[in-house]
Scaffold this motif. Structure first.
Motif, PDB file in Angstrom:
ATOM      1  N   ALA A   1      -1.898   4.461 -44.135  1.00 28.37           N
ATOM      2  CA  ALA A   1      -1.387   5.708 -43.559  1.00 28.37           C
ATOM      3  C   ALA A   1      -1.798   5.771 -42.092  1.00 28.37           C
ATOM      4  O   ALA A   1      -2.988   5.698 -41.769  1.00 28.37           O
TER       5      ALA A   1
ATOM      6  N   PHE B   1       4.842  15.773 -47.956  1.00 26.60           N
ATOM      7  CA  PHE B   1       5.132  14.450 -48.493  1.00 26.60           C
ATOM      8  C   PHE B   1       6.394  14.426 -49.353  1.00 26.60           C
ATOM      9  O   PHE B   1       6.651  13.447 -50.055  1.00 26.60           O
TER      10      PHE B   1
ATOM     11  N   LEU C   1       8.645  11.499 -48.325  1.00 28.06           N
ATOM     12  CA  LEU C   1       8.183  10.216 -48.865  1.00 28.06           C
ATOM     13  C   LEU C   1       8.723  10.001 -50.276  1.00 28.06           C
ATOM     14  O   LEU C   1       9.257   8.933 -50.589  1.00 28.06           O
TER      15      LEU C   1
ATOM     16  N   SER D   1       7.599   3.666 -44.294  1.00 23.29           N
ATOM     17  CA  SER D   1       8.195   4.932 -44.717  1.00 23.29           C
ATOM     18  C   SER D   1       8.786   5.682 -43.535  1.00 23.29           C
ATOM     19  O   SER D   1       8.542   5.347 -42.370  1.00 23.29           O
ATOM     20  N   GLU D   2       9.552   6.699 -43.858  1.00 24.52           N
ATOM     21  CA  GLU D   2       9.994   7.628 -42.826  1.00 24.52           C
ATOM     22  C   GLU D   2       8.829   8.538 -42.443  1.00 24.52           C
ATOM     23  O   GLU D   2       7.823   8.619 -43.148  1.00 24.52           O
TER      24      GLU D   2
ATOM     25  N   GLN E   1      12.527   9.435 -50.208  1.00 20.74           N
ATOM     26  CA  GLN E   1      12.873   8.099 -49.736  1.00 20.74           C
ATOM     27  C   GLN E   1      12.661   7.058 -50.832  1.00 20.74           C
ATOM     28  O   GLN E   1      13.514   6.185 -51.048  1.00 20.74           O
TER      29      GLN E   1
ATOM     30  N   THR F   1       2.928   8.098 -41.026  1.00 19.50           N
ATOM     31  CA  THR F   1       3.831   7.051 -41.496  1.00 19.50           C
ATOM     32  C   THR F   1       3.055   6.129 -42.430  1.00 19.50           C
ATOM     33  O   THR F   1       1.920   5.746 -42.120  1.00 19.50           O
ATOM     34  N   PHE F   2       3.666   5.776 -43.550  1.00 16.85           N
ATOM     35  CA  PHE F   2       3.021   4.908 -44.535  1.00 16.85           C
ATOM     36  C   PHE F   2       3.636   3.512 -44.473  1.00 16.85           C
ATOM     37  O   PHE F   2       4.847   3.364 -44.298  1.00 16.85           O
TER      38      PHE F   2
ATOM     39  N   CYS G   1       6.497  11.693 -41.998  1.00 19.70           N
ATOM     40  CA  CYS G   1       6.172  12.906 -42.752  1.00 19.70           C
ATOM     41  C   CYS G   1       5.414  13.858 -41.840  1.00 19.70           C
ATOM     42  O   CYS G   1       4.380  13.484 -41.261  1.00 19.70           O
TER      43      CYS G   1
END
Length: 524
Positions: free
Chosen positions: A43, A87, A90, A76-77, A93, A56-57, A79
């Motif tokens: 993260a 979240f 997340l 990820s997109e 997605q 972002t993850f 958050c």
């Protein structure tokens, strides 16, 4: 700590308060050759005030050759931490990407491309309406499902092996016992098309895990695997509905002439056949229509079969007709559905079935011929002969009703018109290596086939519409009762176009409960 709990704790962690900081969560790891290999979730928080913070993850690998550690497998997109449900993007997605990568059944009429994007409001409601433990189990399963394609296709072989044994297997084990409630809510909320994509992805992953386990037999590495066979029941608009999904490899093996191992100790051609048969999933849909009548002194509850739909879906991605063994698949051979009050209920006065045991008439023609010879001889010569013929009509499916206590049973069994035997419980004749003798070759192309063109079975009210009924005490009026609904489902395989002697029958059982509202609505 699990994945979802770690994510939810991020805004409160000490590392999180620092600008441009990142923190990692180890998903799986192993020590090998004096080095540690791991799959972890990172993260990364952007700089800025708390009201502007964005996280972002990324999924990263470490210690795998020749994978470059700095190159993430997945990103990820963004958050926004300050949002009401930070979240939610997340989870949305992950679900959307699972649907877009899902396998489709052969001849599917619902391409993934036609599915619209999931709406955020239903998913947000699911996140808010379930306990943290249930939501955590659901999120962990969703995240693990998304990792499947990354680790199986885009990562080194060793990373895929680590994923299957250290991440996928434990996640499925937990999901099998704790996910029924939240998955039921999720499917009802997002609709049946998304449900099919989700469950076919889960079935495909489970199948691959079991195949890997079967191939490990020769290496002495076979382990006991989870066998998720998910089902749920609901009541809506005068219908009791039971749905179930079971990858064929997870179903109990009832009869076979093969070895216990699916792939070892057999020739290459049969191994390919069994590999194709393994990538199939039973999808059952049971719909019972019920009515409630309020009479003087008692309440009358009636139920009948509205629809029983059984399909064995092929889990794959190639939709062309030239796929090897495309016509070889399991088929439904029996279904036994039951419905009734909970065990031990004393408010039911009696159960009435609506279908008699079958008592068919048959036409018999007898012709006798007597010939005599009365010529002069010590003894008369008499010749007699008799010939009889019987004409009957037979159906592929036999339908019966039965009772067990106060539970009504709807039983539908497939018979082979050539041999007259119940398909799910007999062993075909023939020596080892010979084609078994049966009447189910070309079963999807004949005019009198017992299945639809794609191999499914539909049992509707026009064929099996007799009602069953219960009489309940008047004192139950105004209550909402819990009634049990369940069933046993059998699938069988016999050669269709392929040559060979392999056959098998597998079965699965599901049981759940539905609401029975006994509320008398008086219309003015």
């Amino acid at each position: 700590m699990d994945i979802w709990s770690w994510i939810c704790e991020l805004p409160n962690s000490v590392e999180w308060t620092e600008s441009d900081s990142s923190t990692k969560f180890e998903l799986a790891s192993e020590d090998k050759d004096n080095s540690t290999r791991s799959i972890h979730l990172k993260a990364e928080r952007t700089s800025g005030s708390d009201s502007e913070a964005v996280v972002t993850f990324t999924v990263c690998l470490q210690g795998f050759h020749p994978h470059k550690a700095h190159k993430p497998l997945w990103v990820s997109e963004k958050c926004h931490v300050s949002s009401e449900n930070p979240f939610l993007p997340l989870l949305l997605q992950l679900l959307q990407e699972i649907i877009s990568h899902s396998p489709t059944a052969h001849d599917s009429t619902c391409p993934r491309s036609q599915l619209q994007k999931l709406k955020p409001d239903p998913i947000a409601w699911i996140m808010d309406s379930h306990t943290p433990e249930s939501l955590s189990t659901f999120f962990n399963l969703v995240f693990t499902m998304r990792l499947f394609w990354l680790c199986a296709c885009d990562a080194p072989t060793e990373a895929g092996s680590l994923y299957f044994h250290s991440l996928l297997a434990p996640t499925l084990q937990t999901a099998s016992s704790k996910l029924a409630s939240v998955l039921r809510t999720f499917f009802i909320t997002v609709g049946v098309d998304t449900e099919l994509c989700f469950m076919r992805t889960l079935g495909y992953m489970t199948t691959k895990l079991h195949i890997i386990n079967e191939l490990s037999v020769g290496l002495g590495l076979k382990t006991l695997l989870p066998s998720p066979r998910f089902s749920y029941a609901t009541e809506a608009h005068g219908l009791w509905i039971l749905k179930g999904y079971a990858p064929v490899m997870t179903m109990k093996l009832a009869r076979t002439n093969g070895q216990k191992s699916q792939f070892s100790g057999i020739d290459a051609k049969e191994s390919i056949l069994r590999y194709a048969l393994a990538h199939q999933q039973l999808e059952a849909h049971v719909q019972l229509e019920y009515t409630v009548g309020f009479c003087d002194g008692f309440i009358q509850v009636r139920a009948r079969v509205d629809n029983i739909r059984l399909q064995v879906a092929r889990l794959g991605f190639n939709q062309n007709d030239d796929v090897e063994f495309v016509e070889e698949k399991h088929f439904p051979s029996r279904v036994r559905v039951w419905v009734g009050p909970e065990i031990g209920a004393t408010y039911v006065a009696g159960l009435s079935l609506g279908r008699s045991t079958e008592n068919k008439e048959s036409e018999v023609e007898i012709q006798k011929i007597v010939k005599g010879n009365f010529e002069k001889s010590q003894g008369s010569k008499v010749k007699a002969s008799a010939r009889s013929s019987r004409r009957t009509r037979s159906r592929s499916w036999r339908m019966d009703q039965d009772a067990e206590g106060n539970a009504a049973i709807f039983d539908v069994v497939l018979y082979d018109n050539t041999t007259g035997q119940e398909v799910g419980s007999w062993k075909p004749t023939g020596q080892t290596g010979d084609d078994p003798v049966h009447g189910l070759r070309g079963r999807y192309g004949r005019a009198n086939r017992p299945f639809t063109k794609n191999g499914s079975v539909v049992i509707a009210g026009d064929e099996y519409g007799e009602e069953v009924g219960w009489r309940l005490g008047k004192e139950m009026e105004g209550s909402v009762l819990k009634w049990r609904i369940g069933g046993e489902f059998w699938v069988s395989y016999l050669p269709n176009q392929a040559k060979g002697s392999y056959f098998e029958t597998r079965c699965v059982e599901w049981c759940d409960e539905v609401d029975l509202p006994l509320i008398h609505v008086k219309i003015p």
